[in-house]
Design an enzyme around this catalytic site. Structure first.
Site, mmCIF file in Angstrom:
data_model
loop_
_atom_site.group_PDB
_atom_site.id
_atom_site.type_symbol
_atom_site.label_atom_id
_atom_site.label_comp_id
_atom_site.label_asym_id
_atom_site.label_seq_id
_atom_site.Cartn_x
_atom_site.Cartn_y
_atom_site.Cartn_z
ATOM 1 C CG HIS A 107 -1.954 -1.028 1.258
ATOM 2 N ND1 HIS A 107 -2.802 -1.268 0.204
ATOM 3 C CD2 HIS A 107 -2.272 -1.929 2.233
ATOM 4 C CE1 HIS A 107 -3.613 -2.280 0.529
ATOM 5 N NE2 HIS A 107 -3.313 -2.695 1.737
ATOM 6 C CG ASP A 166 -4.729 -10.100 3.733
ATOM 7 O OD1 ASP A 166 -4.384 -10.653 2.672
ATOM 8 O OD2 ASP A 166 -4.566 -8.884 3.950
#
Length: 308
Positions: free
Chosen positions: A126, A247
């Site tokens: 990110h 995840d």
């Protein structure tokens, strides 16, 4: 050894504070899981990474931002946003995380191993050119892609990202280089709100695969592999890089995908088999998300077995 396992004790110095989902227990779960697979442990070339230099980080990041992170850590830390922390040890941790990826690339283009798994934190996909976000400070994989081209003459790089969140930072840091192609499968709608299917980047070198939560496992695997095939059409990479976010596994507290360990194994083996055909098996994988530590540790072991 067929696989380099690269980490750094400094990655534990990134202190996100009590109750934060991105904590040092995520990394500790990996050697704990490895203890249950002695055969795999013996097949790994265990390495402590170097730290990326400021100049190396500036291959993808604004030099002023790199210096800001270093200065904030030296001053005791600060919070970049509600989720993203710089602590006293974060410069050492984040630069070691990028350094692990650069070490794996040096090995892949040098005397080997051709494949490397980087067990690092904070994650990176990110991080933007001049700011951190989403737990990430530096874009380890994006820096690595530019480094492979600059240092080793790797003309074409393919990055694949199966983290449940869109790799918005990686996309932003590589989309202006047409010979770096990027595939991201991610939950939609979900954080950070980017990664629409129609967003192909300025050169059409991005394949975003937004997927609803709760789909059958096979739906995700098929969609991801289809995007990889599309990205490789007329494009033979010199290096394959994986943003390995776990995840995307069922039950993760920060995602709604349904993947299981068999899917981690399948996706890993599919990428390795393609890399054998494309580029002599050069694959560099870096840990991204995964916030159920025991599941994360198990997934990393499965992933490393698949890489071997």
């Amino acid at each position: 050894m067929p696989l380099a396992y690269i980490s750094n004790s400094d990655c534990g110095r990134h202190d996100t504070g009590w109750g934060h989902p991105e904590h040092v227990g995520r990394l500790r779960a990996i050697p704990r899981a490895l203890r249950n697979d002695f055969e795999l442990f013996e097949q790994l070339e265990h390495r402590e990474s170097r730290h990326a230099t400021a100049d190396e980080l500036a291959l993808a990041h604004d030099a002023r931002y790199v210096e800001m992170v270093r200065a904030l850590a030296e001053a005791g830390g600060a919070r970049l946003d509600a989720d993203t922390v710089v602590s006293e040890g974060s410069w050492a941790a984040a630069s070691a995380g990028t350094g692990a990826v650069l070490d794996a690339i040096d090995l892949a283009f040098g005397e080997g191993p051709r494949r490397g798994f980087c067990a690092v934190r904070p994650p990176g996909h990110h991080a933007l050119r001049d700011s951190g976000m989403g737990f990430c400070l530096f874009g380890h994989v994006a820096v690595g892609a530019h480094y492979a081209r600059a240092r080793h003459g790797a003309e074409r790089v393919l990055i694949v990202d199966w983290d449940v969140h869109h790799g918005n930072g990686t996309q932003a840091l590589v989309q202006d280089t047409p010979d770096i192609r990027f595939v991201s499968m991610h939950q939609w709608p979900w954080y950070p709100g980017t990664g629409a299917a129609g967003d192909r980047g300025p050169h059409g070198s991005v394949w975003n695969v937004p997927m609803a939560a709760g789909q059958p496992r096979e739906t995700y695997v098929a969609a991801f592999l289809s995007a990889v095939e599309a990205a490789a059409m007329g494009f033979t990479p010199d290096l394959v890089m994986i943003s390995a976010g776990f995840d995307s596994l069922a039950g993760d507290p920060l995602g709604g995908f349904t993947l299981e360990m068999d899917d981690v194994d399948r996706l890993t083996r599919e990428m390795v088999s393609r890399a054998e055909l494309w580029c002599g098996g050069r694959v560099v994988s870096s840990l991204e998300g995964g916030y159920a530590p025991e599941r994360l540790g198990e997934a990393c072991v499965v992933h490393m077995r698949g890489m071997i």
